[in-house]
Write a protein that holds these residues in place. Structure first.
Motif, PDB file in Angstrom:
ATOM      1  N   ALA A  55     -12.118 -29.358  21.804  1.00  7.44           N
ATOM      2  CA  ALA A  55     -13.271 -28.721  21.162  1.00  7.44           C
ATOM      3  C   ALA A  55     -12.793 -28.005  19.909  1.00  7.44           C
ATOM      4  CB  ALA A  55     -13.936 -27.730  22.105  1.00  7.44           C
ATOM      5  N   LEU A  56     -13.604 -28.063  18.873  1.00  8.15           N
ATOM      6  CA  LEU A  56     -13.358 -27.290  17.665  1.00  8.15           C
ATOM      7  C   LEU A  56     -14.020 -25.937  17.870  1.00  8.15           C
ATOM      8  CD1 LEU A  56     -12.443 -27.047  14.695  1.00  8.15           C
ATOM      9  CD2 LEU A  56     -14.700 -27.917  14.062  1.00  8.15           C
ATOM     10  N   VAL A  57     -13.254 -24.857  17.713  1.00 10.01           N
ATOM     11  CA  VAL A  57     -13.764 -23.496  17.915  1.00 10.01           C
ATOM     12  C   VAL A  57     -13.611 -22.728  16.609  1.00 10.01           C
ATOM     13  CG1 VAL A  57     -13.540 -21.369  19.256  1.00 10.01           C
ATOM     14  CG2 VAL A  57     -13.067 -23.574  20.346  1.00 10.01           C
ATOM     15  N   VAL A  58     -14.707 -22.141  16.133  1.00  8.42           N
ATOM     16  CA  VAL A  58     -14.680 -21.319  14.919  1.00  8.42           C
ATOM     17  C   VAL A  58     -14.860 -19.868  15.355  1.00  8.42           C
ATOM     18  CG1 VAL A  58     -15.779 -20.820  12.703  1.00  8.42           C
ATOM     19  CG2 VAL A  58     -15.630 -23.182  13.528  1.00  8.42           C
ATOM     20  N   VAL A  59     -13.950 -19.011  14.895  1.00  6.79           N
ATOM     21  CA  VAL A  59     -14.006 -17.584  15.225  1.00  6.79           C
ATOM     22  C   VAL A  59     -14.061 -16.769  13.934  1.00  6.79           C
ATOM     23  CG1 VAL A  59     -12.799 -17.814  17.437  1.00  6.79           C
ATOM     24  CG2 VAL A  59     -11.471 -17.432  15.375  1.00  6.79           C
ATOM     25  N   GLU A  60     -14.590 -15.554  14.040  1.00 11.13           N
ATOM     26  CA  GLU A  60     -14.631 -14.673  12.874  1.00 11.13           C
ATOM     27  C   GLU A  60     -14.490 -13.228  13.316  1.00 11.13           C
ATOM     28  OE1 GLU A  60     -18.432 -15.204  10.921  1.00 11.13           O
ATOM     29  OE2 GLU A  60     -19.413 -13.794  12.263  1.00 11.13           O
ATOM     30  N   ARG A  61     -14.132 -12.373  12.362  1.00  8.98           N
ATOM     31  CA  ARG A  61     -14.086 -10.929  12.586  1.00  8.98           C
ATOM     32  C   ARG A  61     -14.216 -10.240  11.235  1.00  8.98           C
ATOM     33  NH1 ARG A  61      -7.766  -9.292  13.823  1.00  8.98           N
ATOM     34  NH2 ARG A  61      -6.959  -9.947  11.806  1.00  8.98           N
ATOM     35  N   GLN A  62     -14.516  -8.964  11.286  1.00  8.79           N
ATOM     36  CA  GLN A  62     -14.554  -8.174  10.066  1.00  8.79           C
ATOM     37  C   GLN A  62     -13.145  -8.088   9.507  1.00  8.79           C
ATOM     38  OE1 GLN A  62     -17.243  -6.821   8.485  1.00  8.79           O
ATOM     39  NE2 GLN A  62     -18.536  -7.804  10.020  1.00  8.79           N
ATOM     40  N   GLU A  63     -13.008  -8.272   8.207  1.00  9.90           N
ATOM     41  CA  GLU A  63     -11.700  -8.181   7.572  1.00  9.90           C
ATOM     42  C   GLU A  63     -11.157  -6.768   7.735  1.00  9.90           C
ATOM     43  OE1 GLU A  63     -10.998  -8.587   3.113  1.00  9.90           O
ATOM     44  OE2 GLU A  63     -10.842 -10.644   3.873  1.00  9.90           O
ATOM     45  N   LYS A  64      -9.909  -6.671   8.159  1.00  7.09           N
ATOM     46  CA  LYS A  64      -9.304  -5.357   8.368  1.00  7.09           C
ATOM     47  C   LYS A  64      -8.633  -4.892   7.083  1.00  7.09           C
ATOM     48  CE  LYS A  64      -8.520  -5.766  13.282  1.00  7.09           C
ATOM     49  NZ  LYS A  64      -7.591  -5.565  14.375  1.00  7.09           N
ATOM     50  N   LYS A  65      -8.897  -3.643   6.721  1.00  9.30           N
ATOM     51  CA  LYS A  65      -8.257  -3.051   5.529  1.00  9.30           C
ATOM     52  C   LYS A  65      -6.899  -2.508   5.916  1.00  9.30           C
ATOM     53  CE  LYS A  65     -12.343  -1.509   3.054  1.00  9.30           C
ATOM     54  NZ  LYS A  65     -13.028  -0.339   2.475  1.00  9.30           N
ATOM     55  N   ALA A  66      -5.953  -2.596   5.023  1.00 11.03           N
ATOM     56  CA  ALA A  66      -4.631  -2.003   5.250  1.00 11.03           C
ATOM     57  C   ALA A  66      -4.513  -0.767   4.376  1.00 11.03           C
ATOM     58  CB  ALA A  66      -3.539  -2.994   4.911  1.00 11.03           C
ATOM     59  N   THR A  67      -4.129   0.346   4.978  1.00  9.05           N
ATOM     60  CA  THR A  67      -3.945   1.583   4.252  1.00  9.05           C
ATOM     61  C   THR A  67      -2.527   2.066   4.516  1.00  9.05           C
ATOM     62  OG1 THR A  67      -6.263   2.113   4.584  1.00  9.05           O
ATOM     63  CG2 THR A  67      -4.834   3.911   3.900  1.00  9.05           C
ATOM     64  N   ALA A  68      -1.715   2.103   3.501  1.00 10.59           N
ATOM     65  CA  ALA A  68      -0.332   2.563   3.596  1.00 10.59           C
ATOM     66  C   ALA A  68       0.409   1.844   4.732  1.00 10.59           C
ATOM     67  CB  ALA A  68      -0.284   4.078   3.803  1.00 10.59           C
ATOM     68  N   GLY A  69       0.135   0.529   4.860  1.00  6.90           N
ATOM     69  CA  GLY A  69       0.832  -0.262   5.871  1.00  6.90           C
ATOM     70  C   GLY A  69       0.216  -0.229   7.242  1.00  6.90           C
ATOM     71  N   PHE A  70      -0.875   0.501   7.407  1.00  7.87           N
ATOM     72  CA  PHE A  70      -1.524   0.581   8.715  1.00  7.87           C
ATOM     73  C   PHE A  70      -2.919  -0.030   8.624  1.00  7.87           C
ATOM     74  CE2 PHE A  70       1.431   4.145   8.541  1.00  7.87           C
ATOM     75  CZ  PHE A  70       2.148   3.935   9.700  1.00  7.87           C
ATOM     76  N   GLY A  71      -3.338  -0.735   9.669  1.00  6.13           N
ATOM     77  CA  GLY A  71      -4.690  -1.288   9.713  1.00  6.13           C
ATOM     78  C   GLY A  71      -5.685  -0.192  10.037  1.00  6.13           C
ATOM     79  N   THR A  72      -6.908  -0.351   9.512  1.00  3.54           N
ATOM     80  CA  THR A  72      -7.936   0.651   9.776  1.00  3.54           C
ATOM     81  C   THR A  72      -9.155   0.007  10.433  1.00  3.54           C
ATOM     82  OG1 THR A  72      -8.893   0.368   7.585  1.00  3.54           O
ATOM     83  CG2 THR A  72      -7.246   2.136   7.856  1.00  3.54           C
TER      84      THR A  72
END
Length: 73
Positions: A55-72
């Motif tokens: 099966a072909l599966v398409v997934v998505e999520r909100q793009e994560k911002k990186a701040t000073a090397g840490f994800g927010t």
């Protein structure tokens, strides 16, 4: 916020417990991805080998911002 999207092919062979693509999908779902769509791709195998389904599966999520090397998130 922009969305990230990925597509992957998940295969399954009945009786086979090892499935790299299924494990990869599980990891994505545990990392805030959600399934947008799935499309059956039919089966293969039979007389030449074990039956296999894909099966072909398409997934998505909100793009994560990186701040000073840490994800927010």
């Amino acid at each position: 916020m922009p969305l990230e999207r990925k597509a992957l092919v998940v295969t399954h062979t009945p009786g086979d417990t090892a499935s790299g693509a299924a494990d990869a999908l599980t990891d994505l779902l545990n990392d805030d991805w959600r399934i947008v769509s799935t499309t059956a791709m039919g089966g293969a195998g039979g007389t030449d080998g074990p039956a296999q389904f894909a099966a072909l599966v398409v997934v998505e999520r909100q793009e994560k911002k990186a701040t000073a090397g840490f994800g927010t998130g």
